[in-house]
Design a protein around this motif. Structure first.
Motif, mmCIF file in Angstrom:
data_model
loop_
_atom_site.group_PDB
_atom_site.id
_atom_site.type_symbol
_atom_site.label_atom_id
_atom_site.label_comp_id
_atom_site.label_asym_id
_atom_site.label_seq_id
_atom_site.Cartn_x
_atom_site.Cartn_y
_atom_site.Cartn_z
ATOM 1 N N GLY A 196 0.789 -1.230 0.000
ATOM 2 C CA GLY A 196 0.000 0.000 0.000
ATOM 3 C C GLY A 196 0.816 1.272 0.000
ATOM 4 O O GLY A 196 0.255 2.368 -0.091
ATOM 5 N N SER A 197 2.162 1.174 0.072
ATOM 6 C CA SER A 197 2.969 2.394 0.150
ATOM 7 C C SER A 197 3.285 2.973 -1.229
ATOM 8 O O SER A 197 3.417 4.186 -1.379
ATOM 9 C CB SER A 197 4.284 2.100 0.878
ATOM 10 O OG SER A 197 5.103 1.243 0.094
ATOM 11 N N GLY A 198 3.426 2.099 -2.223
ATOM 12 C CA GLY A 198 3.805 2.575 -3.543
ATOM 13 C C GLY A 198 5.236 3.058 -3.617
ATOM 14 O O GLY A 198 5.637 3.712 -4.578
ATOM 15 N N LYS A 199 6.036 2.749 -2.608
ATOM 16 C CA LYS A 199 7.433 3.166 -2.552
ATOM 17 C C LYS A 199 8.332 1.969 -2.263
ATOM 18 O O LYS A 199 7.860 0.884 -1.934
ATOM 19 C CB LYS A 199 7.625 4.222 -1.454
ATOM 20 C CG LYS A 199 6.871 5.525 -1.698
ATOM 21 C CD LYS A 199 7.491 6.316 -2.846
ATOM 22 C CE LYS A 199 6.806 7.659 -3.044
ATOM 23 N NZ LYS A 199 7.416 8.437 -4.166
ATOM 24 N N LEU A 200 9.632 2.189 -2.389
ATOM 25 C CA LEU A 200 10.603 1.165 -2.043
ATOM 26 C C LEU A 200 11.220 1.459 -0.691
ATOM 27 O O LEU A 200 11.418 2.616 -0.324
ATOM 28 C CB LEU A 200 11.715 1.092 -3.097
ATOM 29 C CG LEU A 200 11.339 0.579 -4.488
ATOM 30 C CD1 LEU A 200 12.582 0.553 -5.380
ATOM 31 C CD2 LEU A 200 10.715 -0.796 -4.412
ATOM 32 N N ALA A 201 11.508 0.395 0.048
ATOM 33 C CA ALA A 201 12.154 0.521 1.354
ATOM 34 C C ALA A 201 13.204 -0.572 1.476
ATOM 35 O O ALA A 201 13.193 -1.560 0.745
ATOM 36 C CB ALA A 201 11.121 0.410 2.481
ATOM 37 N N ARG A 202 14.128 -0.381 2.402
ATOM 38 C CA ARG A 202 15.186 -1.368 2.592
ATOM 39 C C ARG A 202 14.651 -2.584 3.335
ATOM 40 O O ARG A 202 13.984 -2.451 4.363
ATOM 41 C CB ARG A 202 16.346 -0.741 3.360
ATOM 42 C CG ARG A 202 17.069 0.314 2.536
ATOM 43 C CD ARG A 202 18.012 1.153 3.366
ATOM 44 N NE ARG A 202 18.679 2.165 2.535
ATOM 45 C CZ ARG A 202 19.368 3.187 3.020
ATOM 46 N NH1 ARG A 202 19.477 3.352 4.342
ATOM 47 N NH2 ARG A 202 19.940 4.046 2.210
ATOM 48 N N ASN A 203 14.940 -3.753 2.788
ATOM 49 C CA ASN A 203 14.507 -5.010 3.393
ATOM 50 C C ASN A 203 15.501 -5.374 4.503
ATOM 51 O O ASN A 203 16.677 -5.619 4.221
ATOM 52 C CB ASN A 203 14.482 -6.104 2.328
ATOM 53 C CG ASN A 203 13.860 -7.387 2.825
ATOM 54 O OD1 ASN A 203 13.995 -7.747 3.977
ATOM 55 N ND2 ASN A 203 13.166 -8.087 1.946
ATOM 56 N N PRO A 204 15.056 -5.408 5.762
ATOM 57 C CA PRO A 204 15.996 -5.639 6.877
ATOM 58 C C PRO A 204 16.787 -6.936 6.754
ATOM 59 O O PRO A 204 17.948 -6.992 7.166
ATOM 60 C CB PRO A 204 15.064 -5.686 8.105
ATOM 61 C CG PRO A 204 13.849 -4.938 7.689
ATOM 62 C CD PRO A 204 13.674 -5.216 6.229
ATOM 63 N N GLY A 296 11.884 6.009 -3.468
ATOM 64 C CA GLY A 296 11.971 5.744 -2.028
ATOM 65 C C GLY A 296 13.424 5.512 -1.672
ATOM 66 O O GLY A 296 14.330 6.178 -2.183
ATOM 67 N N GLU A 297 13.667 4.530 -0.829
ATOM 68 C CA GLU A 297 15.025 4.231 -0.414
ATOM 69 C C GLU A 297 15.716 3.316 -1.422
ATOM 70 O O GLU A 297 15.079 2.519 -2.104
ATOM 71 C CB GLU A 297 15.030 3.562 0.958
ATOM 72 C CG GLU A 297 14.525 4.449 2.076
ATOM 73 C CD GLU A 297 14.535 3.731 3.395
ATOM 74 O OE1 GLU A 297 14.971 4.338 4.399
ATOM 75 O OE2 GLU A 297 14.100 2.562 3.452
ATOM 76 N N GLY A 298 17.034 3.427 -1.502
ATOM 77 C CA GLY A 298 17.822 2.552 -2.349
ATOM 78 C C GLY A 298 18.951 1.922 -1.562
ATOM 79 O O GLY A 298 19.269 2.362 -0.446
#
Length: 555
Positions: A196-204, A296-298
């Protein structure tokens, strides 16, 4: 005896009890007129299996009402609205009809049959009519022997729907990219898209390893070194597989890995048609101010991305595909690449310059496979002797002899095969235009009879010309001059690497190189080669049947 399609039926979620009730547990028997091929397609993974099972139930019920049995259920999961998408299971279903195994093909709806319009469906119906076979669409109660025109109109509607869906989908994707939203798909290693964010984030769970990869590349380490280092430490990819140098290179060229929207270039065929693939890497999509659009984040920054690409480019070799994101067609220089197999991992052995080396060890490092290598000239000379001995001992009427002869003629005249594909595409387009012309005249009433007659005559002449050319291209050349072992053996010396590979491929599935027993083992290399000959691993009669269908598939 178990049905050949039982794995597919299990995939659809059927239990043994229901399969017995539907008549899909035991192999079907009867004459071809009493047997049916059933084709079931799932466009997207989100389509429910319960819906597909209901389609199968209804088609089975109709088969029972006709007093027929389902010979085989062909199931595949693929969106097939684009021309470049090949439906292997559908081709197998139609091949069974062409081979005379049955006389009826069941589909649930016209859209499952084809979304490429009457250009494709019409040619298929012509082939079916030649064999007194038919297509039956269960949901719409359409029998191709009685309702060809209705089936044509519905197939054209399905094609138009596919075009509309593709257009609206592209508009939505372009708008989302401009707003910096993730449009879906597989995220690069180290990143994910929160629902639901439509963005990228870092996968822990992945980011620490992904960052290490980036730092290694920034430090000038080669992708092969990085892959071997991770594999030796027991690190695995997202899917639990060993790292490969090619996978590291893809990450390095990925704009998305830097958290940016990619603007990748599509790969087109010689006619400018989309083939459904993109060139590797691509450039970031810029906004009106000339700044890259962030997702988003890279894992890395844009500056680090450019530095890594620069480091890789320094190792690129001008005039080759090494280091190039736009891969060209590399000329074949080795006889056994893709044919010779490693005895340990069973994978391919690739060209290592003066030798053949295990591709897994080369790409993934020694932690993946202990590997094996052999002198290139020595093993190629041994394979030449092995191939000649095998061919010379085959009877003249062997299916393998004919397969080698056909393979050689195809290699000698690749332009004919390319022209056949072009004529087939042109014929599909012309038949589709003919259907559109009839729709304008008889359905929409937007054309006078005189205009229709003139245009129809012109278009029909074009269709007749294309059909005649396709028939001529599809005629099998006279194989008698080559249908002799000694004649084929005589071709080898002057065939060149490409020709020799074509001759090998027609007779062999693979060759496994056994490892040396000890260092300095003097066992003749010919004794360490284990060939998998096609005429020893297949049913010749069945192979001949499918060969005949393959020859006529584009006729």
């Amino acid at each position: 005896m178990e049905r050949e399609d039982r794995p597919a039926l299990r995939t659809l979620g059927f239990e043994e009890t229901e399969l017995k009730e539907l008549g899909l547990w035991e192999p079907a028997t009867g004459t071809p007129a009493d047997l049916i091929e059933m084709y079931v397609r799932r466009s997207k993974k989100k389509d429910t299996l319960s819906s597909l099972r209901e389609q199968v139930r209804r088609m089975c019920a109709h088969a029972t009402s006709e007093g027929k049995a389902i010979r085989h259920v062909w199931f595949e999961q693929k969106s097939a609205s684009k021309a470049h998408v090949r439906r292997e299971e559908f081709e197998k279903a139609t091949a069974a009809i062409m081979a005379g195994l049955s006389k009826t093909l069941y589909v649930f709806k016209t859209s499952r049959l084809s979304r490429r319009g009457m250009g494709q469906v019409g040619l298929l119906l012509d082939k079916f009519e030649e064999r007194q076979a038919r297509i039956y669409v269960v949901a719409e109660n359409l029998d191709s022997t009685r309702s060809r025109m209705v089936l044509a109109i519905l197939s054209e509607q399905a094609r138009e729907q596919a075009a509309d869906i593709a257009q609206f989908t592209k508009l939505g994707i372009d708008a989302s990219k401009a707003e910096g939203k993730w449009t879906g798909g597989i995220t690069p290693y180290g990143l994910y898209s929160p629902k639901g964010s439509g963005k990228l984030a870092r996968n822990p769970s992945e980011y620490p390893t992904a960052r290490r990869i980036a730092e290694y590349l920034l430090d000038g380490k080669t992708p092969a070194w990085v892959a071997d280092t991770l594999n030796s430490e027991g690190k695995r990819t997202r899917h639990g597989k060993l790292w490969q140098a090619s996978g590291i290179i893809k990450l390095a060229h990925s704009v998305t890995w830097a958290g940016l929207v990619p603007n990748r270039e599509k790969i087109l065929d010689e006619h400018g048609n989309d083939v459904g693939k993109y060139h590797r890497g691509g450039e970031p999509l810029f906004d009106r101010s000339g700044h890259p659009i962030a997702l988003g984040e890279g894992v890395i920054t844009f500056a680090e991305h450019m530095k890594i690409r620069s480091l890789l480019a320094e190792r690129a070799q001008e005039g080759t595909t090494i280091g190039s994101k736009k891969r060209g067609k590399r000329l074949t220089v080795t006889l056994l690449s893709g044919i010779l197999r490693c005895p340990h991992c069973k994978g391919s052995m690739n060209n290592g310059g003066i030798n053949y080396r295990c591709a897994a060890r080369q790409e993934e490092g020694p932690s993946s496979c202990e590997g094996v290598s052999t002198d290139r000239k020595r093993v190629e000379s041994a394979v030449e002797v092995m191939w000649l001995n095998h061919v010379l001992n085959l009877p003249p009427d062997s299916p393998t002899i004919h397969a080698i002869a056909r393979g050689w003629l195809s290699y000698q005249d690749p332009a004919a095969e390319a022209r056949k594909a072009q004529v087939t595409a042109a014929l599909e387009s012309a038949v589709g235009r003919e259907m559109q012309l009839k729709k304008e005249r008889f359905v929409l009433g937007r054309m006078t009879e005189a205009d229709y007659e003139y245009l129809w005559r012109e278009l029909n002449a074009q269709i007749d010309s294309l059909k005649a050319e396709l028939a001529q291209l599809s005629q099998e050349a006279d194989l008698s001059p080559l249908a002799d072992p000694e004649s084929l053996a005589g071709l080898w010396a002057d065939a060149g690497i490409g020709g020799q590979r074509a001759l090998l491929r027609a007779a062999l599935n693979k060759i496994t190189l056994l490892p040396a027993k000890y260092r300095g083992d003097r066992t003749p290399i010919l004794d360490r080669l284990v060939p998998d000959w096609k005429d020893e691993s297949a049913n010749p009669a069945q192979e001949a049947m499918w060969d005949r269908w393959e020859d006529s598939r584009t006729a």
